[in-house]
Scaffold this motif. Sequence first.
Motif, mmCIF file in Angstrom:
data_model
loop_
_atom_site.group_PDB
_atom_site.id
_atom_site.type_symbol
_atom_site.label_atom_id
_atom_site.label_comp_id
_atom_site.label_asym_id
_atom_site.label_seq_id
_atom_site.Cartn_x
_atom_site.Cartn_y
_atom_site.Cartn_z
ATOM 1 N N ILE A 252 10.553 -22.437 10.455
ATOM 2 C CA ILE A 252 11.157 -23.760 10.666
ATOM 3 C C ILE A 252 10.178 -24.873 10.278
ATOM 4 O O ILE A 252 10.545 -25.835 9.603
ATOM 5 C CB ILE A 252 11.616 -23.924 12.142
ATOM 6 N N ALA A 253 8.891 -24.729 10.683
ATOM 7 C CA ALA A 253 7.907 -25.792 10.389
ATOM 8 C C ALA A 253 7.594 -25.842 8.910
ATOM 9 O O ALA A 253 7.271 -26.896 8.368
ATOM 10 C CB ALA A 253 6.611 -25.536 11.164
ATOM 11 N N GLY A 254 7.705 -24.698 8.246
ATOM 12 C CA GLY A 254 7.152 -24.615 6.892
ATOM 13 C C GLY A 254 8.114 -24.817 5.754
ATOM 14 O O GLY A 254 7.670 -25.090 4.652
ATOM 15 N N HIS A 255 9.432 -24.688 5.975
ATOM 16 C CA HIS A 255 10.232 -24.746 4.749
ATOM 17 C C HIS A 255 10.915 -26.079 4.503
ATOM 18 O O HIS A 255 10.892 -26.589 3.401
ATOM 19 C CB HIS A 255 11.184 -23.540 4.646
ATOM 20 N N GLU A 256 11.443 -26.715 5.556
ATOM 21 C CA GLU A 256 12.178 -27.968 5.334
ATOM 22 C C GLU A 256 11.212 -29.105 4.924
ATOM 23 O O GLU A 256 11.500 -29.885 4.021
ATOM 24 C CB GLU A 256 12.962 -28.328 6.602
ATOM 25 N N PRO A 315 7.192 -36.436 6.045
ATOM 26 C CA PRO A 315 8.350 -35.831 6.722
ATOM 27 C C PRO A 315 8.310 -36.044 8.233
ATOM 28 O O PRO A 315 9.345 -36.054 8.884
ATOM 29 C CB PRO A 315 8.220 -34.339 6.385
ATOM 30 N N VAL A 316 7.100 -36.197 8.785
ATOM 31 C CA VAL A 316 6.971 -36.496 10.222
ATOM 32 C C VAL A 316 6.281 -37.862 10.310
ATOM 33 O O VAL A 316 5.058 -37.957 10.261
ATOM 34 C CB VAL A 316 6.130 -35.418 10.951
ATOM 35 N N PRO A 317 7.059 -38.948 10.440
ATOM 36 C CA PRO A 317 6.444 -40.278 10.330
ATOM 37 C C PRO A 317 5.663 -40.724 11.556
ATOM 38 O O PRO A 317 4.871 -41.653 11.488
ATOM 39 C CB PRO A 317 7.640 -41.196 10.085
ATOM 40 N N MET A 318 5.895 -40.058 12.711
ATOM 41 C CA MET A 318 5.134 -40.390 13.934
ATOM 42 C C MET A 318 4.651 -39.090 14.553
ATOM 43 O O MET A 318 5.453 -38.177 14.764
ATOM 44 C CB MET A 318 6.046 -41.025 14.974
ATOM 45 N N ILE A 319 3.369 -39.019 14.881
ATOM 46 C CA ILE A 319 2.828 -37.802 15.477
ATOM 47 C C ILE A 319 2.673 -38.086 16.975
ATOM 48 O O ILE A 319 1.765 -38.821 17.377
ATOM 49 C CB ILE A 319 1.446 -37.436 14.875
ATOM 50 N N THR A 320 3.580 -37.524 17.756
ATOM 51 C CA THR A 320 3.667 -37.919 19.164
ATOM 52 C C THR A 320 2.905 -36.949 20.073
ATOM 53 O O THR A 320 2.860 -35.753 19.819
ATOM 54 C CB THR A 320 5.158 -37.951 19.590
ATOM 55 N N ARG A 321 2.297 -37.499 21.130
ATOM 56 C CA ARG A 321 1.618 -36.680 22.144
ATOM 57 C C ARG A 321 2.010 -37.209 23.529
ATOM 58 O O ARG A 321 2.088 -38.426 23.714
ATOM 59 C CB ARG A 321 0.089 -36.819 22.044
ATOM 60 N N LYS A 322 2.171 -36.281 24.472
ATOM 61 C CA LYS A 322 2.380 -36.716 25.860
ATOM 62 C C LYS A 322 1.043 -36.615 26.596
ATOM 63 O O LYS A 322 0.438 -35.520 26.637
ATOM 64 C CB LYS A 322 3.414 -35.828 26.544
ATOM 65 N N ILE A 422 16.644 -31.290 10.837
ATOM 66 C CA ILE A 422 15.877 -30.240 11.530
ATOM 67 C C ILE A 422 14.399 -30.600 11.755
ATOM 68 O O ILE A 422 13.504 -29.977 11.188
ATOM 69 C CB ILE A 422 15.955 -28.887 10.814
ATOM 70 N N GLY A 423 14.184 -31.639 12.552
ATOM 71 C CA GLY A 423 12.818 -31.975 12.961
ATOM 72 C C GLY A 423 12.034 -32.820 11.979
ATOM 73 O O GLY A 423 10.921 -33.251 12.279
ATOM 74 N N THR A 424 12.562 -33.062 10.788
ATOM 75 C CA THR A 424 11.806 -33.852 9.812
ATOM 76 C C THR A 424 12.754 -34.845 9.134
ATOM 77 O O THR A 424 13.968 -34.730 9.256
ATOM 78 C CB THR A 424 11.205 -32.959 8.701
ATOM 79 N N PHE A 425 12.173 -35.787 8.397
ATOM 80 C CA PHE A 425 13.007 -36.747 7.664
ATOM 81 C C PHE A 425 13.000 -36.416 6.179
ATOM 82 O O PHE A 425 11.930 -36.224 5.597
ATOM 83 C CB PHE A 425 12.481 -38.170 7.872
ATOM 84 N N GLY A 426 14.184 -36.373 5.593
ATOM 85 C CA GLY A 426 14.281 -36.071 4.165
ATOM 86 C C GLY A 426 15.186 -37.070 3.474
ATOM 87 O O GLY A 426 15.709 -37.993 4.109
ATOM 88 N N PRO A 427 15.406 -36.908 2.159
ATOM 89 C CA PRO A 427 16.246 -37.847 1.404
ATOM 90 C C PRO A 427 17.728 -37.672 1.734
ATOM 91 O O PRO A 427 18.238 -36.542 1.687
ATOM 92 C CB PRO A 427 15.975 -37.482 -0.063
ATOM 93 N N ALA A 428 18.411 -38.774 2.063
ATOM 94 C CA ALA A 428 19.794 -38.699 2.553
ATOM 95 C C ALA A 428 20.737 -38.056 1.535
ATOM 96 O O ALA A 428 21.641 -37.317 1.908
ATOM 97 C CB ALA A 428 20.277 -40.097 2.918
ATOM 98 N N THR A 429 20.531 -38.323 0.249
ATOM 99 C CA THR A 429 21.472 -37.785 -0.752
ATOM 100 C C THR A 429 21.029 -36.423 -1.276
ATOM 101 O O THR A 429 21.723 -35.817 -2.088
ATOM 102 C CB THR A 429 21.529 -38.718 -1.977
ATOM 103 N N GLY A 430 19.862 -35.973 -0.876
ATOM 104 C CA GLY A 430 19.321 -34.719 -1.445
ATOM 105 C C GLY A 430 18.720 -34.946 -2.826
ATOM 106 O O GLY A 430 18.295 -34.013 -3.481
ATOM 107 N N VAL A 431 18.661 -36.186 -3.290
ATOM 108 C CA VAL A 431 18.136 -36.608 -4.604
ATOM 109 C C VAL A 431 18.938 -35.976 -5.751
ATOM 110 O O VAL A 431 18.674 -34.840 -6.171
ATOM 111 C CB VAL A 431 16.615 -36.329 -4.767
ATOM 112 N N ARG A 432 19.903 -36.768 -6.240
ATOM 113 C CA ARG A 432 20.767 -36.250 -7.313
ATOM 114 C C ARG A 432 20.080 -36.420 -8.674
ATOM 115 O O ARG A 432 19.615 -37.520 -9.016
ATOM 116 C CB ARG A 432 22.102 -36.994 -7.299
ATOM 117 N N LEU A 433 20.011 -35.301 -9.379
ATOM 118 C CA LEU A 433 19.381 -35.299 -10.707
ATOM 119 C C LEU A 433 20.357 -34.681 -11.699
ATOM 120 O O LEU A 433 21.191 -33.863 -11.329
ATOM 121 C CB LEU A 433 18.103 -34.448 -10.696
#
Length: 436
Positions: A252-256, A315-322, A422-433
């Motif tokens: 999960i951490a490594g592919h998306e 992909p992770v714009p804020m690195i949060t800690r409690k 799934i836990g990260t931020f990506g391009p909304a359109t999937g980047v159309r080429l």
Amino acid sequence: MTREGLPPGPRSALPQLLHMRDPFPYMRELATKYRSPVTVPLLGAPPIVLTWTPEGIRTIFGADPMSFGSAANEALSVILGSGSIFLQSGAAHRRTRKLLAPPFHGERMRAYAEIMLNAAERWSEKIPRDTVAPILPIAQGITLDVIVEAIFGEQDPARVAALHERILAVVAAFNPMIATFKLLQRELGGLGPWARFQARAKELHGVMLGLIEEKRSKPGDDVLSLLVAARDEDGSALSDREIIEQLLTFVIAGHETTATSLAWALYELHRAPDTLARLRAELAQADREGASAEALSKLPYLRAVVDETLRMHPPVPMITRKCVAPIELEGYSLPAGTYVAAGAYNAHCREETFPEPYAFRPERFVNKTFSPFEYLPYGGGHRRCLGAAFAGFELCVVLATLLRRAEFSLAEPKPVEHVFRIGTFGPATGVRLRRA
Ligand code: HEM
């Protein structure tokens, strides 16, 4: 928790709600309206104290690891299991990192190069010609195959495809609602979303258990074999459940994260013809010299393109800690229980560090390095991404392979927004080429 003693910031969580889909513009707005650190109210969750200066980020990444709790919330444990490294803290977390780090060290990358090259070549055949299509599904296909082959040591194409499908089925059946609301976690005669998710997870676990058994009798040099052979200080082995949880975390951490970064790199390159031409010239020269996959990952401009992509689109714009102990952050004494965050995106947009921060300029990374408190796409401190070297290597090898095998033009009439996936931020359109 109350806001008393916390730094200033917006009083209402409404802006956060309005920017839920794409919070990047809101993060930029915060940095123009407030000085670091700022208290950001969240809907239905405690506020976060966000910092983006090198000093503030150094405080978070340099603090005693024991001052922080686990990195993830309970919702993630539904998909990963409560023993995942993301949910561990303190001594247990340290022990798991020690165990999982060796296969991801820089010098091990040569072993993965072939897997990455082959996956990129295989999937590039599937990109249709003369048709506009998002590149993200292809990028996801590549990165999922790579992680499955590297982690499970599985090379048989039919078994890789079967594992690939089972993982995607679990991800598709996962719904943040069932993770967040315990009330929905009921079987309901096998019909509801929870039952569906459990059924897919059980199928995947069954396949993984079979692989664990195989590695017990015939170990290889993959991550799964390493986990099977691992022994604690008292000589005890990891249970099947613990092995499955850590493996799922890697998947999960490594592919998306890697897939969305590939899509963003292609997006930015095709908006900047001179940059693309310079990169293609570097790749052509490497081809003439018969460069290996490892040599590709060291090409300075290709590396810089990858670094610049992760600067603009972490992909992770804020690195949060409690905080589980009080912490002094940029002049504020924050009590235990406060959530703090190192603002990777905001740090990457500081004019002082990166002039003209909204321009895609890989040149800024050529022959220049930044401190881990200025540039932090992989987080930092005791939880820094275990797969950082793997991901950087993979991004170079796969991007180079796709560009060598195909010519594209961008089919995005408007700027592409970020979206949560799934836990990260990506391009909304999937980047159309469009592939020529
Ligand atoms: C471009 C790709 C990637 C990005 C941007 C990325 C980013 C991150 C970030 C920001 C964190 C949190 C760090 C922190 O809290 O300080 C993290 C953690 C982690 N990442 Fe990655 N990651 C990427 C790829 C990968 C890959 C390929 C793997 C595995 C092969 C991986 C495995 C992990 C693991 C196991 C953790 C948890 C570390 C811990 O909690 O101690 N990541 N990653």
